[in-house]
Design a protein around this motif. Structure first.
Motif, mmCIF file in Angstrom:
data_model
loop_
_atom_site.group_PDB
_atom_site.id
_atom_site.type_symbol
_atom_site.label_atom_id
_atom_site.label_comp_id
_atom_site.label_asym_id
_atom_site.label_seq_id
_atom_site.Cartn_x
_atom_site.Cartn_y
_atom_site.Cartn_z
ATOM 1 N N PHE A 1 0.866 -1.212 -0.017
ATOM 2 C CA PHE A 1 -0.047 0.022 -0.252
ATOM 3 C C PHE A 1 0.862 1.303 0.296
ATOM 4 N N CYS A 2 1.930 1.106 0.787
ATOM 5 C CA CYS A 2 2.936 2.427 0.790
ATOM 6 C C CYS A 2 3.424 2.571 -0.497
ATOM 7 N N LEU A 3 3.966 1.535 -1.077
ATOM 8 C CA LEU A 3 4.464 1.375 -2.397
ATOM 9 C C LEU A 3 3.621 2.215 -3.337
ATOM 10 N N VAL A 4 2.296 1.810 -3.393
ATOM 11 C CA VAL A 4 1.216 2.390 -4.450
ATOM 12 C C VAL A 4 1.051 3.490 -4.223
ATOM 13 N N GLU A 5 0.588 3.835 -3.018
ATOM 14 C CA GLU A 5 -0.132 5.053 -2.665
ATOM 15 C C GLU A 5 0.865 6.240 -2.694
ATOM 16 N N GLU A 6 2.285 5.962 -2.459
ATOM 17 C CA GLU A 6 3.199 7.087 -2.436
ATOM 18 C C GLU A 6 3.928 7.012 -3.894
ATOM 19 N N ASP A 7 3.551 6.359 -4.745
ATOM 20 C CA ASP A 7 4.092 6.129 -6.133
ATOM 21 C C ASP A 7 5.494 5.724 -6.055
ATOM 22 N N LEU A 8 6.181 4.635 -5.478
ATOM 23 C CA LEU A 8 7.550 4.527 -5.025
ATOM 24 C C LEU A 8 7.960 3.592 -6.194
ATOM 25 N N GLY A 9 7.299 3.015 -7.189
ATOM 26 C CA GLY A 9 8.022 2.241 -8.357
ATOM 27 C C GLY A 9 9.254 2.737 -8.754
ATOM 28 N N TYR A 10 9.329 3.853 -8.941
ATOM 29 C CA TYR A 10 10.754 4.419 -9.725
ATOM 30 C C TYR A 10 12.013 4.058 -8.705
ATOM 31 N N PRO A 11 11.917 4.659 -7.233
ATOM 32 C CA PRO A 11 12.962 4.416 -6.410
ATOM 33 C C PRO A 11 13.328 2.727 -6.178
ATOM 34 N N VAL A 12 12.109 2.082 -5.956
ATOM 35 C CA VAL A 12 12.178 0.622 -5.764
ATOM 36 C C VAL A 12 12.985 -0.067 -6.904
ATOM 37 N N TYR A 13 12.582 0.497 -8.170
ATOM 38 C CA TYR A 13 13.372 -0.129 -9.604
ATOM 39 C C TYR A 13 14.543 0.261 -9.423
ATOM 40 N N ALA A 14 15.009 1.426 -9.140
ATOM 41 C CA ALA A 14 16.276 1.966 -9.102
ATOM 42 C C ALA A 14 17.267 1.081 -8.356
ATOM 43 N N LYS A 15 16.850 0.587 -7.270
ATOM 44 C CA LYS A 15 17.680 -0.112 -6.265
ATOM 45 C C LYS A 15 17.751 -1.441 -6.840
ATOM 46 N N ILE A 16 16.716 -2.049 -7.620
ATOM 47 C CA ILE A 16 17.013 -3.190 -8.292
ATOM 48 C C ILE A 16 18.078 -3.006 -9.308
ATOM 49 N N GLU A 17 17.973 -1.941 -10.194
ATOM 50 C CA GLU A 17 19.177 -1.817 -11.241
ATOM 51 C C GLU A 17 20.578 -1.766 -10.391
ATOM 52 N N LYS A 18 20.556 -1.260 -9.331
ATOM 53 C CA LYS A 18 21.703 -1.139 -8.727
ATOM 54 C C LYS A 18 22.226 -2.481 -8.226
ATOM 55 N N SER A 19 21.265 -3.093 -7.782
ATOM 56 C CA SER A 19 21.883 -4.831 -7.332
ATOM 57 C C SER A 19 22.003 -5.525 -8.596
#
Length: 415
Positions: A289-307
């Motif tokens: 819910f926090c991911l969706v409500e605060e539109d955090l898709g970009y930073p979540v995937y930015a960390k995936i790219e970093k990994s």
């Protein structure tokens, strides 16, 4: 005069062609030619692009609409558009907003109002020819809405091949363009003064590249922390249900994740929250819910790219994401990562094999292999090509600039 635009899933570039002169890249942001293919709109009629879009998005805590990887929606007939502050915007209208900004920045830089454009396009937007044509038609409409009058297309892997300069001897080169949304392959004869379509010996592509690999990391690893493994029961049934595959598909796609916020999906998520059975599952749903409500898709995937980058160099990476309401710390080993993306890599290199079956040529006939695109920097991909063709034949083109420069060379020959 022409502009040549490489509108990419992740990054976009533009080169300027003036009669009698060689094409040159135009700086689009921070004295550099690369502009991230990102739009953020915090209010009606207000748009930010590239790095500025990311900054504004973060400063405003995700309040607004954030769009990335728009190119991936072009061949999808089912994607009619999305609501942006009360207005339904088609995919071509959203892309036109971005292309118009590219044109505005370039016009300011060149001092001209340029209305001729060469647009790069994947070898194939889709294996379905009707969808492929739909995608090109949508791009043409977007370019018209952005203010361009004469519009030409050139396949991006052909452009990447043209960017290598003239060869004294005729050569057969394999151009491998690994981007964010597509992996494209072209067998191309070079060494002639003028490019001809007859120089293309084979052309193939697949909608699997950097975004799909990032999505696999989300699906196989990170999504656990956003409820992938939860269980719930509806009030009118006795069956125990798992996380819906349709929602997992959106979560595991960098382009689609922002659409979890659309009304029907959002209401369904609220119902799942009420029906979730265990305490730990409720925590994961709360993080979703926090991911969706605060539109955090970009930073979540930015960390995936970093990994993903770290796993190209190290035996392990720890995926970490911390935000009020979300706390993830998850080790991923190189072995786990490589096993998880085997399917994506198989799909990518099956597309390469099609180029050779089309042409009737063998791997041994290739004189040179040119690798371009950001995903082409992955050691897994480079090692595979080295194993087939040998290290001596591999040439690493500039990751982002080669297509835009090649599109410019294509434009030089149009008039």
């Amino acid at each position: 005069m022409w502009y040549a635009i490489d509108f990419g899933t992740s990054n976009s570039l533009l080169s300027f062609v003036e009669k009698g002169e060689s094409s040159k890249l135009i700086n689009l942001e921070n004295n550099a030619p690369v502009l991230r293919s990102i739009i953020f709109t915090p209010s009606k009629g207000e748009y930010f692009f590239g790095a500025e879009a990311i900054d504004e998005y973060q400063d405003l805590g995700g309040e607004g609409r954030f769009f990335r990887s728009l190119k991936k929606f072009l061949p999808e007939p089912s994607f009619k558009g999305t609501e942006v502050f009360g207005k339904r915007m088609k995919i071509e209208e959203l892309i036109a907003v971005f292309l118009r900004e590219l044109k505005t920045r370039a016009d300011k830089e060149t001092g001209h109002q340029v209305t001729n454009v060469v647009l790069g396009r994947p070898a194939l937007y889709s294996l379905d020819l009707e969808k492929d044509q739909l995608a090109e038609d949508r791009m043409r409409s977007a370019a018209e809405l952005a203010g361009f009058k004469r519009i030409e297309f050139c396949a991006e892997p052909i452009a990447a091949g043209l960017s290598g300069g003239k060869d004294i001897q005729e050569k057969l080169i394999l151009v491998c363009d690994f981007g964010g949304g597509t992996s494209d392959f072209t067998l191309l004869k070079v060494g002639k003064d003028q490019f001809s379509k007859d120089d293309v010996q084979g052309l193939s592509g697949v909608f699997v590249a950097g975004d799909a690999i990032d999505g696999r990391v989300m699906r196989n690893f990170v999504s656990t922390h956003f409820g992938k493994d939860i269980q719930y029961k509806t009030p009118i049934g006795n069956n125990t249900l798992g996380f819906p595959r349709r929602l997992l598909g959106k979560l595991s796609n960098p382009a689609h994740i922002s659409f979890l916020k659309e009304r029907d999906t959002w209401e369904f998520l609220k119902e799942i929250e009420q029906w979730t059975m265990q305490g730990e599952d409720q925590r994961y749903i709360s993080q979703l819910f926090c991911l969706v409500e605060e539109d955090l898709g970009y930073p979540v995937y930015a960390k995936i790219e970093k990994s993903k980058i770290e796993l190209g160099k190290n035996e392990q990476s720890v995926y970490q994401f911390s935000h009020p309401g979300i706390k993830i710390e998850m080790p991923i080993s190189k072995v786990q990562f490589e096993e998880s993306v085997e399917g994506e890599l198989s799909d990518i290199f099956k597309a390469m094999e099609k180029v050779f079956s089309q042409s009737g040529l063998e791997y041994s006939n290739v004189d040179q292999v040119r690798i371009t695109g950001g995903t082409g920097q992955m050691p897994l991909i480079q090692d595979y090509l080295i194993k087939i063709f040998g290290r001596d034949k591999i040439v690493m083109s500039e990751a982002f600039q080669s297509v835009a420069l090649g599109l410019g060379k294509y434009a030089e020959g149009l008039d």
